[in-house]
Design a protein around this motif. Structure first.
Motif, PDB file in Angstrom:
ATOM      1  N   GLN A  93       0.859  -1.186   0.000  1.00 49.64           N
ATOM      2  CA  GLN A  93       0.000   0.000   0.000  1.00 49.64           C
ATOM      3  C   GLN A  93       0.890   1.228   0.000  1.00 49.64           C
ATOM      4  OE1 GLN A  93      -2.697  -0.268   3.310  1.00 49.64           O
ATOM      5  NE2 GLN A  93      -3.586  -2.205   2.667  1.00 49.64           N
ATOM      6  N   GLU A  94       1.397   1.550  -1.162  1.00 48.24           N
ATOM      7  CA  GLU A  94       2.314   2.670  -1.314  1.00 48.24           C
ATOM      8  C   GLU A  94       1.571   3.848  -1.915  1.00 48.24           C
ATOM      9  OE1 GLU A  94       5.418   2.847  -0.269  1.00 48.24           O
ATOM     10  OE2 GLU A  94       5.371   0.785   0.500  1.00 48.24           O
ATOM     11  N   ASN A  95       1.509   4.930  -1.162  1.00 42.28           N
ATOM     12  CA  ASN A  95       0.912   6.182  -1.629  1.00 42.28           C
ATOM     13  C   ASN A  95       1.916   7.300  -1.388  1.00 42.28           C
ATOM     14  OD1 ASN A  95      -1.793   5.165  -2.303  1.00 42.28           O
ATOM     15  ND2 ASN A  95      -2.001   4.859  -0.106  1.00 42.28           N
ATOM     16  N   ALA A  96       2.352   7.916  -2.446  1.00 42.43           N
ATOM     17  CA  ALA A  96       3.341   8.989  -2.338  1.00 42.43           C
ATOM     18  C   ALA A  96       2.864  10.180  -3.163  1.00 42.43           C
ATOM     19  CB  ALA A  96       4.708   8.520  -2.826  1.00 42.43           C
ATOM     20  N   SER A  97       2.971  11.347  -2.590  1.00 38.86           N
ATOM     21  CA  SER A  97       2.601  12.581  -3.295  1.00 38.86           C
ATOM     22  C   SER A  97       3.558  13.683  -2.875  1.00 38.86           C
ATOM     23  CB  SER A  97       1.159  12.991  -2.983  1.00 38.86           C
ATOM     24  OG  SER A  97       0.995  13.217  -1.601  1.00 38.86           O
ATOM     25  N   ALA A  98       3.878  14.527  -3.818  1.00 39.30           N
ATOM     26  CA  ALA A  98       4.792  15.643  -3.555  1.00 39.30           C
ATOM     27  C   ALA A  98       4.387  16.817  -4.434  1.00 39.30           C
ATOM     28  CB  ALA A  98       6.237  15.234  -3.838  1.00 39.30           C
TER      29      ALA A  98
END
Length: 239
Positions: free
Chosen positions: A86-91
């Motif tokens: 469950q990988e959620n990445a935001s930048a």
């Protein structure tokens, strides 16, 4: 053999070659995929056999690690742990720059020892030793970038090593064959035994030194890939 006969033989040979090509192409189109036996991927680590101990007649054997009161969660080499990816990445990043500068310069000589200086005239207008200048500079720039990634999957991994402090080194991979090619999912990292649930699952966010890979090959991935000649010219293009 005269020229007419040679032409007939060459024409007949061409027809035979084209017929052979079309026949092979038809066979290739009608050929069904072979459903041979499927083999699993290589196992990262083989577990120790529970019966690998001398027959000394004792009830408890250290190799088995079987206890009525011990935790039954994965803790040995060869045990399986299900990784819930469950990988959620935001930048995001925003920048704005504004620079304004204005200069004014003026100078004039109206009297020199009681005399009014002049350098003649042009068109009836007297030329006086005076000077004026104005300058203005303005710069503005702005930039913004936003990136978001989401990866959700489930993968079974194998404990390949138990570290000195009890942490578990896991590794696992999955290969899926689709019509457009193959897709691969691989996970590796270090897990604390306390993070493993009684159902032998662990979140990907709880894996230290984690490597989560999702890749593939085939016609679908090849169609989305930039050709090598275009990449070469793009690397040399200065604008």
């Amino acid at each position: 053999m005269n020229r007419l006969g040679t032409r007939r033989w060459s024409g007949l040979l061409r027809l035979l070659l084209w017929g052979l090509v079309f026949a092979l192409a038809g066979c290739a189109l009608n050929e069904s995929p072979e459903m041979g036996p499927i083999k699993p991927l290589p196992i990262p680590a083989e577990p120790t056999s529970l019966n690998a101990h001398p027959a000394n007649g004792a009830i408890w054997q250290p190799e088995t690690n079987v206890s009525l009161f011990a935790d039954n969660r994965a803790n040995r080499v060869g045990d399986l742990i299900t990784v819930l990816i469950q990988e959620n990445a935001s930048a995001s990043n925003n920048t704005n720059t504004a620079i304004n500068r204005s200069d004014t310069l003026s100078a004039a000589l109206t009297n020199f020892f009681g005399l009014t200086p002049a350098f003649g005239n042009i068109g009836g207008s007297q030329i006086s030793p005076s000077m004026g200048a104005n300058s203005s500079q303005k710069f503005g720039g702005s930039g913004a970038t936003t990136q978001s990634n989401t990866f959700t999957a489930t993968l079974e991994t194998t404990v390949v090593r138990v570290m000195g402090n009890g942490n578990l080194v896991i590794e696992g991979s999955k290969e899926v064959l689709l019509n457009g090619g193959r897709e691969y999912i691989r996970v590796a990292g270090v897990v604390r035994p306390s993070d493993v649930t009684p159902q032998h699952t662990v979140l990907s966010t709880q894996i230290a030194d984690a490597r989560v890979e999702y890749s593939g090959n085939g016609s679908v991935y090849a169609a989305a890939k930039m050709p090598w000649l275009a990449r070469f010219f793009l690397s040399l293009w200065p604008f």
